[in-house]
Design a protein around this motif. Sequence first.
Motif, short mmCIF file in Angstrom:
data_model
loop_
_atom_site.label_atom_id
_atom_site.label_comp_id
_atom_site.label_asym_id
_atom_site.label_seq_id
_atom_site.Cartn_x
_atom_site.Cartn_y
_atom_site.Cartn_z
N HIS A 101 0.79 -1.24 0.00
CA HIS A 101 0.00 0.00 0.00
C HIS A 101 0.82 1.28 0.00
O HIS A 101 0.70 2.08 -0.93
N HIS A 102 1.62 1.49 1.04
CA HIS A 102 2.15 2.84 1.24
C HIS A 102 3.67 2.86 1.30
O HIS A 102 4.25 2.53 2.33
N HIS A 150 -2.31 -1.89 7.66
CA HIS A 150 -2.59 -0.81 6.71
C HIS A 150 -1.96 0.52 7.11
O HIS A 150 -1.43 1.24 6.26
N LEU A 216 -4.90 4.70 8.60
CA LEU A 216 -3.68 5.29 8.04
C LEU A 216 -2.93 6.03 9.14
O LEU A 216 -3.43 6.13 10.26
N HIS A 322 -10.17 8.58 6.83
CA HIS A 322 -9.25 7.68 6.11
C HIS A 322 -7.83 8.21 6.30
O HIS A 322 -7.19 7.88 7.28
N HIS A 389 -7.24 11.69 0.98
CA HIS A 389 -5.83 11.90 1.31
C HIS A 389 -5.40 13.31 0.97
O HIS A 389 -5.96 13.92 0.06
N GLY A 429 -7.95 7.99 -5.46
CA GLY A 429 -7.66 7.49 -4.12
C GLY A 429 -6.57 8.34 -3.50
O GLY A 429 -6.80 9.47 -3.07
N HIS A 430 -5.37 7.81 -3.51
CA HIS A 430 -4.24 8.57 -2.99
C HIS A 430 -3.77 9.60 -4.01
O HIS A 430 -4.07 9.49 -5.20
N LYS A 451 -8.87 5.16 -9.13
CA LYS A 451 -9.31 3.78 -8.92
C LYS A 451 -10.07 3.24 -10.12
O LYS A 451 -10.21 2.04 -10.29
N HIS A 491 -1.59 2.55 -4.27
CA HIS A 491 -2.26 3.29 -3.21
C HIS A 491 -1.45 4.57 -3.06
O HIS A 491 -1.68 5.52 -3.78
#
Length: 649
Positions: A101-102, A150, A216, A322, A389, A429-430, A451, A491
């Motif tokens: 993810h990050h 996550h 997050l 989020h 985000h 998304g991000h 997305k 992401h």
Amino acid sequence: MKRKWRLGVISACAIGFIASAAHAQSPAEKVYVPPGKHDEFYAFLSGGFSGQLSVYGLPSGRLIKVIPVFSVNPENGYGYSEETKALLMTSHGFIPWGDTHHPELSQTNGVPDGRWIFINENNTPRVARIDLKTFETIEILEIPNSGGNHASAFVTPNTEYITAGTRFSVPIPQKDVPIASYAENFKGTLTFIRADKPGKMEVAFQILVPGYDYDLAHCGKGPSYGWCFFTSYNTEQAHTLLEINASQKDKDYIAAVNWKRAEQCIKEGKYHVMKTEYYHNYMPDPEGDRIAISEVKKEVKVIIPKECKGVLYFLPTPKSPHGVDVDPSGEYIIAGGKLSTVLPIHSFSKMIKAIENKDFVGEVDGIPILRYEAISYCEVPNPCLGPLHTEFDGKGYAYTSCFITSEVIKVDYKKCKVVDRAPTYYAVGHLMIPGGDSAKPWGKYLLPMNKITKDRFIPTGPELFHVGQLYDISGGKMQLLSDIAEIGEPHYAQAIPASLVAPKTLKIFELEKNDHPYVTKSEEEAKVVRKGNEVHIYMTTIRSHFTPDNIEGIKVGDTVYFHVTNIEQDWDVPHGFAVFGAENAELLVMPGETRTLVWKPKKPGVYPFYCTDFCSALHQEMQGYVRVSPRDANVPIKYGTGDEMKTVR
Ligand code: RUQ
Ligand code: CUA
């Protein structure tokens, strides 16, 4: 001459027009990097369900590498070669896939420093370190007491720690209980992983928290140095149909962790040692033998908040937040309230005051809940729908992605108002600005990662690549420049000026430093050794042959190890190795490196092997044969290249 004359007769106003046209670059010019020229930034995009990390050049959007992290990669043998298998070991066995993810670059004084990039795995909780000298994964740590990692892998300003957090609360320690006993049995953990030394990642401590979903994180800097912030949702503690049951409450929490305080509690012995099992996998010598190993860890330090006062506070935050993002100054904390109609901004200094004044509205498990109004800096009115985000440009603006309305908003966050908005295609998304979550953003480009792709590319059937979009944010208005095709589902992403990474990258592995136990440093040393049912082939590659390239005496029932050393010492001359019928991927062996492929031949016959990488004009000639005899045959080990075969009796 002719030209000068023509300029001479052009009107003054036309000259003015030409001059300004030459000044304002078109979007095409802004992303065009001529052949042979390099990009200004490295961008690292998580691969999401591909389990990998992809590297792009910006502004061109050219894909320049895919770094395998949590998924095996047959392209170069990652996870298939004997040297790399250990990286994918966990307490659940060898796992060939992960959900990244990050990504997060290491930092010094809050600024990305280009040493490493970290990334989390959500499904089987893990974090990884990628070395930016070699652009390869050199370390993976499993996270115990977690279900879905996550809120990770966010760094503290000097890479003291990276974070992890339980997305799906679970029984801690794990046990067999009814799912309906969620409220009583399920817990979460917020984890701090020591990250400043390669090969030495460890769980420094975990904080046991109520059974919510931790989503997050981002850590403080400047005045908020010493703190990290984690969003949570499902404070309703639903265990089924969360889309309704976890959307009941008006506010969930941001968990504000004082990690300096946690360090104190560890020193003072205010923690519990919990028995558990998790893996630490790493390459002790990434420029020597380059072999990954696994260590099994058996315990972990756990802090219970009510026994370590001041370690954790809950900040009420609307509504199923989020992302949580801290501005470059460290004072403003922006949350993305997925279901909220405002964009909430908390003030760190107000939070500290509220803590001093004990301005609490209650507590959960001994964790004080601060009064929302006491910590709120403002709520940005009419932002958009589905803010997720936020990244920062370092010039006083925040850029927030809005999933539902498919747009990015630019926010003057000190004035608490939206100053620009731009559509994204579709469902963003991000988003990422180079250095955009650090103390020093390079606020030139913005990359929202969407997305939904729909019609952005020529169609490729039901399954489509995701699309990222590059915006120029150097002016007052955001300007869309280009669409970028992405691998898996990025992401988060990070980017850094190429000048901070490129000069330190390695071109080859020095053969002299290679102390792999099965290294073959010259063709004279090449050999084949039988040890019972194991056969070890010490093999070299150099343009354009293998030594040995004829091997006999292998039998059905043997386990054959091809230890291939590439004895080249030139940049960009890998050799591949593949053998017919191997239930394994190929090897792609870098100059100076040794890699091992295991092969268990099942039937007698003669099997070709060859180099898979077009390395020279005579690459097609780079091949060999292994003869496999029946189990009970009497064929001796024989091997060679060119001249006479050596026989081993
Ligand atoms: S999360 S956008 Cu890990 Cu926001 Cu995906
Ligand atoms: Cu070596 Cu092709």
